[in-house]
Structure formats: structure tokens, C-alpha cells
Design a protein around this motif. Structure first.
Motif, short mmCIF file in Angstrom:
data_model
loop_
_atom_site.label_atom_id
_atom_site.label_comp_id
_atom_site.label_asym_id
_atom_site.label_seq_id
_atom_site.Cartn_x
_atom_site.Cartn_y
_atom_site.Cartn_z
N LEU A 215 0.82 -1.21 0.00
CA LEU A 215 0.00 0.00 0.00
C LEU A 215 0.86 1.26 0.00
CD1 LEU A 215 -2.43 -1.31 2.71
CD2 LEU A 215 -3.16 -0.66 0.42
N GLY B 272 -3.15 4.58 1.39
CA GLY B 272 -3.73 3.25 1.54
C GLY B 272 -3.47 2.67 2.91
N TRP C 195 -6.32 1.58 5.50
CA TRP C 195 -6.38 0.17 5.93
C TRP C 195 -6.33 0.06 7.44
CZ3 TRP C 195 -1.97 -3.83 6.20
CH2 TRP C 195 -2.48 -5.14 6.29
N ARG D 232 -5.94 -3.35 -1.01
CA ARG D 232 -5.12 -2.61 -1.99
C ARG D 232 -5.82 -2.54 -3.34
NH1 ARG D 232 0.08 -5.70 -3.69
NH2 ARG D 232 -1.58 -6.91 -4.67
N GLU E 199 -8.55 -0.01 -3.20
CA GLU E 199 -8.01 1.34 -3.16
C GLU E 199 -7.62 1.82 -4.55
OE1 GLU E 199 -7.07 3.59 0.03
OE2 GLU E 199 -9.03 2.63 -0.22
#
Length: 363
Positions: free
Chosen positions: A118, A122, A126, A338, A341
Motif C-alpha cells: 500500500l 492506503g 487500511w 489494496r 483502493e
């Protein structure tokens, strides 16, 4: 830990010292003096500075009843012993990357950064909204640890090389200072990963004990003066697309804190973390200009190197997943997050940034 520290930190992220009137939080609250050991020297002003910001907010918010004393790496605990020292109670707190626990369990690396993982935004999403805090709280608790997100460096640079990497063949036999799982990925190219401490990188490159070394990014790299001995500055550092730091707590001491104190620590960690990334984003451009003016030669990694590295990374993750159920569980969760995203980023963020970057280039 049943309750997600990450979600609670998000709720308190906007709190400042003035939020807690001194009498309200001080009544019946114990006086505490905690030690905080950093994984970094005081010369790294942004990384170590996060611990100073954190300590200041806690002191002000509790009217001085809860004081935390930050110490630079090695002053009380070497970096490689930081997590053990916190988990055992030798010190109450620490600050640094979870990759310090890579020798305990490879899953620790996923809490900081992983090759092709990430980016910084991100990571933030997360941990605060995507379930990472819950996944890792159970794992960290096995080692006597609790944690809160404590800042991000953003995407790092690929490092300093004495010779330009033009193809995969140029990586064969390269003695390269690289941290975390990146070393395992690069080893599949024939790279010889090294764990040279930051303070020794310049000398190792100058003496040719190293052929290349990655550190962090322009602001911190400039302090080492590496462009003088290894002028090729490759990018990006695909093994650390967004390196997350953590504030570490001895789990028992965390549980024993009054709820008010825990809320203050969460707010302080959120503020210190936000400031860290803001400082890197604000200071890296100027540092990069100075490095180039001083002789650094910016070079992107070739596309075939990036593609092969991604394949190697997926192979490494498959190998580790076959041995570690915790790693497999967390890795699969991260991959899913991921992908979602980037579904969003490619629609809005990427198209906007790509247009603006091209517009800037056109003047």
C-alpha cells in the motif's frame, strides 16, 4: 485486543491539548513518568521529532500528570532490541517500524511496508477503516505489545548506486543495503542484501564494501551526503511505497491506563503521525532540488526490473504464506484492500495527478 486501537485513534485525531481541561482529566488521575525509546537518532528530525510532538501533547493534555521522556536510538535500547524491550517492560514505550520484529514473525513486515504494498494513503485507510488494527492487535499481543499508527514516510526512494542499473543483469552480485522483505525479493535477482546501520552507510559505500544503499528519501538522505560517493539516485523504492511507523506500548501497561489517558495517547499519536507525513511532503521537494544541484543523478528503475521484482515479490509472499497462517491471513486481507483502493485511485486521484504533473511539465 478486543477493541481496535486504530478506530479509536481516528475518533480522537482532532483532539488538541485544549480539549482536556486540566481539572477534568487530572482529578483522580495518577502521575506517570514513562520512557519512550525511538528506533532513530535525534539527528533525524522528522522521525525522532514525532516522539517529541507526541510527548508534548500528552504532557499538555494531562496538565503534566502524565509525562513521557523520548530517547534516541541506543541511548537506552538498540533499535534491534526495541520491541523486546517494550514487550518485556524494560521501557514502557517505543517508536519505530514493525519491521524490527521481522525476526520474530514475517507478518510484522506487513505492518510497516512490503514490496508493492500500500501507499501512504492506503496504509492510513487500511489501519483506520479497513480492519488492519484488529488483525494486528492479536498478533502483537502475543509478544506483549500494543500499538498505534505513528506516522508515515510516504513512498521512499530506491537508493544510491555507484553504477546505474540499466537491466536485470546489473543487479547480479550487487551488495545492497536494503531493509525488510525487500531484501528477500532482491535476493532472487542475485543481489546480496546487507543490513548496514544508517550511520555506517557513507563509509561502506566509500570503501566499496557496499555497491548501493537505500535509506529513506531526500530529506533524510541528504544528511548522509551519499551523492558524493554513489551519485545515481534510483526511484521508486518499490519495497516501501508507504512506510508506516508505530508507537509501541507494553500491553499490560496499556491495559492498566485510565481510559482518559488512553484517549490522550490516541490523540497524540494521530497528531504526531499526521505531522510526520506533512513534514516529509513539504521538505522532500527542496531536499531533492539540493541533492540534484549537488551531483545526484535521478534515474528510474527500468521497467523490466520493476516487472521482475513484482513477480519475485509475489513468489516470496507465496513461500511465506505456506509456512505462516498469520502472514497468509493478513497478506490476503491487504491484497483485497489494496485492489479496492486502486480501483478508486485510478478513477480520480491518478487522473487528476497525472493531468497536473503533465500541465506542470508544459509550464
Amino acid at each position: 485486543m478486543a477493541e481496535s486501537l486504530g478506530r479509536r485513534a481516528l475518533l480522537t485525531a482532532g483532539l488538541a491539548a485544549a480539549t482536556f481541561p486540566a481539572p477534568a482529566i487530572a482529578q483522580g488521575a495518577p502521575e506517570l513518568r514513562w520512557r519512550l525509546s525511538s528506533a532513530y537518532p535525534k539527528s533525524l528530525d522528522i522521525l525522532f521529532g514525532a516522539t517529541e510532538t507526541f510527548a508534548r501533547i500528552v504532557t499538555e493534555a494531562t496538565d503534566g500528570r502524565f509525562q513521557i521522556q523520548p530517547a534516541g536510538v541506543g541511548e537506552s535500547v538498540p533499535a534491534e532490541q526495541l520491541l523486546d524491550a517494550v514487550g518485556s517492560g524494560k521501557v514502557e514505550m517505543g517508536h519505530g517500524p514493525a519491521t524490527l520484529g521481522l525476526g520474530k514473525d514475517p507478518v510484522f513486515a506487513l505492518a510497516t511496508a512490503m514490496p508493492f504494498g500500500l501507499n501512504a494513503r492506503g496504509q492510513n485507510a487500511w489501519w483506520r477503516q479497513g480492519g488492519a488494527a484488529d488483525l494486528f492487535s492479536e498478533i502483537f499481543a502475543k509478544h506483549g505489545l500494543a500499538s498505534l499508527p505513528g506516522g508515515n514516510t510516504g513512498a521512499q526512494m530506491g537508493g544510491w548506486f555507484r553504477k546505474e542499473v540499466k537491466s536485470l543483469a546489473d543487479l547480479q552480485g550487487l551488495k545492497f543495503r536494503v531493509a525488510g522483505l525487500g531484501g528477500q525479493v532482491l535476493a532472487k535477482f542475485g543481489v546480496q542484501p546487507q543490513t548496514t546501520p544508517g550511520a555506517e552507510i557513507f563509509g561502506a559505500l566509500e570503501s566499496k564494501a557496499l555497491d548501493a544503499a537505500e535509506w529513506i528519501g531526500p530529506h533524510d538522505d541528504e544528511k548522509l551526503g551519499l551523492q558524493k560517493v554513489a551519485p545515481i539516485y534510483h526511484y521508486p523504492g518499490f519495497w516501501e511505497g508507504g512506510a508506516l511507523m508505530h508507537f509501541w506500548f507494553n500491553a499490560e501497561k496499556w491495559k492498566a491506563l485510565p481510559k482518559g489517558y488512553r484517549a490522550v495517547l490516541e490523540a497524540a499519536a494521530a497528531q504526531a503521525g499526521a505531522e510526520m507525513q506533512a513534514k516529509y511532503d513539504a521538505r522532500n521537494p527542496q531536499a531533492l532540488r539540493r541533492l540534484v544541484a549537488g551531483g545526484a543523478q535521478l534515474r528510474p528503475f527500468p521497467q523490466d526490473v520493476m516487472e521482475a521484482a513484482l513477480k519475485n515479490a509475489n513468489d516470496v509472499y507465496g513461500e511465506i504464506s505456506g509456512k505462516s497462517p498469520d502472514f497468509k491471513r493478513v497478506y490476503e486481507a491487504m491484497k483485497t484492500f489494496r485492489n479496492e483502493e486502486y480501483l478508486w485511485f485510478q478513477v480520480a486521484e491518478y487522473t487528476y495527478d497525472n493531468f497536473m504533473i503533465r500541465a506542470r511539465a508544459r509550464g
